[in-house]
Design a protein around this motif. Structure first.
Motif, mmCIF file in Angstrom:
data_model
loop_
_atom_site.group_PDB
_atom_site.id
_atom_site.type_symbol
_atom_site.label_atom_id
_atom_site.label_comp_id
_atom_site.label_asym_id
_atom_site.label_seq_id
_atom_site.Cartn_x
_atom_site.Cartn_y
_atom_site.Cartn_z
ATOM 1 N N ASP A 42 37.591 -101.499 1.488
ATOM 2 C CA ASP A 42 38.836 -101.702 2.240
ATOM 3 C C ASP A 42 39.849 -100.595 1.974
ATOM 4 O OD1 ASP A 42 37.902 -104.021 3.444
ATOM 5 O OD2 ASP A 42 38.877 -105.354 2.005
ATOM 6 N N LEU A 43 40.019 -100.216 0.718
ATOM 7 C CA LEU A 43 40.969 -99.156 0.380
ATOM 8 C C LEU A 43 40.575 -97.852 1.061
ATOM 9 C CD1 LEU A 43 43.323 -97.872 -1.134
ATOM 10 C CD2 LEU A 43 41.822 -97.698 -3.149
ATOM 11 N N GLY A 44 39.313 -97.525 1.052
ATOM 12 C CA GLY A 44 38.840 -96.308 1.716
ATOM 13 C C GLY A 44 39.144 -96.317 3.201
ATOM 14 N N ARG A 45 38.905 -97.449 3.850
ATOM 15 C CA ARG A 45 39.201 -97.548 5.289
ATOM 16 C C ARG A 45 40.695 -97.411 5.556
ATOM 17 N NH1 ARG A 45 35.037 -101.190 5.005
ATOM 18 N NH2 ARG A 45 36.401 -102.980 4.849
ATOM 19 N N VAL A 46 41.540 -97.988 4.692
ATOM 20 C CA VAL A 46 42.995 -97.873 4.874
ATOM 21 C C VAL A 46 43.420 -96.416 4.745
ATOM 22 C CG1 VAL A 46 45.250 -98.447 3.886
ATOM 23 C CG2 VAL A 46 43.539 -100.248 4.222
ATOM 24 N N ILE A 47 42.887 -95.711 3.764
ATOM 25 C CA ILE A 47 43.232 -94.298 3.593
ATOM 26 C C ILE A 47 42.870 -93.517 4.853
ATOM 27 C CG2 ILE A 47 42.647 -92.187 2.335
ATOM 28 C CD1 ILE A 47 42.348 -94.006 -0.185
ATOM 29 N N VAL A 48 41.658 -93.698 5.346
ATOM 30 C CA VAL A 48 41.214 -92.984 6.548
ATOM 31 C C VAL A 48 42.062 -93.384 7.755
ATOM 32 C CG1 VAL A 48 39.293 -92.717 8.184
ATOM 33 C CG2 VAL A 48 38.882 -92.607 5.715
ATOM 34 N N TYR A 49 42.342 -94.660 7.890
ATOM 35 C CA TYR A 49 43.147 -95.133 9.022
ATOM 36 C C TYR A 49 44.540 -94.514 9.003
ATOM 37 C CZ TYR A 49 45.858 -98.244 11.973
ATOM 38 O OH TYR A 49 46.707 -98.737 12.933
ATOM 39 N N LEU A 50 45.209 -94.570 7.866
ATOM 40 C CA LEU A 50 46.564 -94.024 7.800
ATOM 41 C C LEU A 50 46.562 -92.509 7.974
ATOM 42 C CD1 LEU A 50 48.075 -96.164 4.906
ATOM 43 C CD2 LEU A 50 48.479 -96.410 7.369
ATOM 44 N N ARG A 51 45.591 -91.847 7.415
ATOM 45 C CA ARG A 51 45.527 -90.386 7.488
ATOM 46 C C ARG A 51 45.111 -89.898 8.873
ATOM 47 N NH1 ARG A 51 40.894 -88.404 4.101
ATOM 48 N NH2 ARG A 51 39.795 -88.887 6.028
ATOM 49 N N HIS A 62 53.717 -85.858 5.337
ATOM 50 C CA HIS A 62 53.124 -84.666 5.930
ATOM 51 C C HIS A 62 52.985 -83.553 4.900
ATOM 52 C CE1 HIS A 62 57.210 -83.139 5.835
ATOM 53 N NE2 HIS A 62 57.555 -84.334 6.310
ATOM 54 N N ALA A 63 52.261 -82.511 5.287
ATOM 55 C CA ALA A 63 52.102 -81.357 4.403
ATOM 56 C C ALA A 63 53.483 -80.806 4.057
ATOM 57 C CB ALA A 63 51.257 -80.295 5.089
ATOM 58 N N GLY A 64 53.682 -80.530 2.809
ATOM 59 C CA GLY A 64 54.967 -80.022 2.349
ATOM 60 C C GLY A 64 55.944 -81.115 1.944
ATOM 61 N N ALA A 65 55.587 -82.373 2.190
ATOM 62 C CA ALA A 65 56.439 -83.480 1.756
ATOM 63 C C ALA A 65 56.413 -83.529 0.228
ATOM 64 C CB ALA A 65 55.954 -84.808 2.338
ATOM 65 N N PRO A 66 57.483 -84.002 -0.386
ATOM 66 C CA PRO A 66 57.499 -84.024 -1.854
ATOM 67 C C PRO A 66 56.462 -84.969 -2.455
ATOM 68 C CG PRO A 66 59.462 -85.085 -0.959
ATOM 69 C CD PRO A 66 58.718 -84.483 0.194
ATOM 70 N N GLU A 67 56.024 -85.964 -1.697
ATOM 71 C CA GLU A 67 55.037 -86.910 -2.206
ATOM 72 C C GLU A 67 53.655 -86.567 -1.665
ATOM 73 O OE1 GLU A 67 57.595 -87.993 -0.277
ATOM 74 O OE2 GLU A 67 58.968 -88.853 -1.725
ATOM 75 N N ASN A 68 52.656 -86.706 -2.494
ATOM 76 C CA ASN A 68 51.274 -86.497 -2.103
ATOM 77 C C ASN A 68 50.789 -87.734 -1.345
ATOM 78 O OD1 ASN A 68 48.325 -87.155 -2.808
ATOM 79 N ND2 ASN A 68 48.447 -84.964 -3.220
ATOM 80 N N PHE A 69 50.190 -87.524 -0.182
ATOM 81 C CA PHE A 69 49.720 -88.628 0.665
ATOM 82 C C PHE A 69 48.832 -89.597 -0.111
ATOM 83 C CE2 PHE A 69 46.200 -90.278 3.218
ATOM 84 C CZ PHE A 69 46.886 -91.073 4.113
ATOM 85 N N LEU A 70 47.780 -89.084 -0.688
ATOM 86 C CA LEU A 70 46.813 -89.952 -1.367
ATOM 87 C C LEU A 70 47.450 -90.681 -2.541
ATOM 88 C CD1 LEU A 70 43.921 -90.949 -1.456
ATOM 89 C CD2 LEU A 70 43.363 -88.994 -2.886
ATOM 90 N N ASP A 71 48.251 -89.974 -3.330
ATOM 91 C CA ASP A 71 48.916 -90.615 -4.472
ATOM 92 C C ASP A 71 49.806 -91.765 -4.019
ATOM 93 O OD1 ASP A 71 47.690 -88.870 -6.217
ATOM 94 O OD2 ASP A 71 49.465 -87.584 -6.460
ATOM 95 N N GLN A 72 50.516 -91.580 -2.907
ATOM 96 C CA GLN A 72 51.415 -92.620 -2.419
ATOM 97 C C GLN A 72 50.650 -93.839 -1.909
ATOM 98 O OE1 GLN A 72 55.126 -92.467 -2.436
ATOM 99 N NE2 GLN A 72 54.187 -91.270 -4.059
#
Length: 125
Positions: A42-51, A62-72
């Protein structure tokens, strides 16, 4: 609630497969027990869906945002699990999760709003 909405949408849009989830550098993301995280989880599917479906830009990750997508996304998942399985972010005698705050909860709620907007736009086509 916000995580459940994302998870339900991901289950509808992302195929359950043994496809590995990769970070921005192309490295496999590991899940519990150090095993590679895949779309069969489920977590993997959520990551792919959001990304890949909703999009990082819509989430403010987005790229250059202060937060890393995956970490968040992983932080949101850990916070969700702490609440769902232990009754709250702050549990007496248990370590708290750095970053799980009321402010972060509002960001996760905003992501859920983007999921609703995205799915509504698809339905309107």
């Amino acid at each position: 609630m916000a995580w459940s909405l994302k998870e339900a949408a991901a289950k509808r849009r992302v195929l359950t497969a043994a496809t590995a989830i990769l970070d921005d550098a192309g490295n496999p993301v590991t899940g519990r027990g150090g095993k590679p995280l895949t779309q069969s989880n489920d977590l993997g599917r959520v990551i792919v869906y959001l990304r890949d479906h909703v999009g990082r830009n819509m989430l403010g990750l987005h790229a250059g945002a202060p937060e890393n997508f995956l970490d968040q996304i992983l932080l949101a998942y850990r916070c969700r699990n702490k609440i769902a399985h232990e009754g709250g972010i702050s549990v007496p005698g248990a370590p708290s999760i750095a970053g799980c705050s009321g402010q972060f909860a509002f960001r996760v709620k905003d992501w859920a709003a983007e999921v609703v907007r995205h799915e509504s736009n698809l339905a309107a086509r």
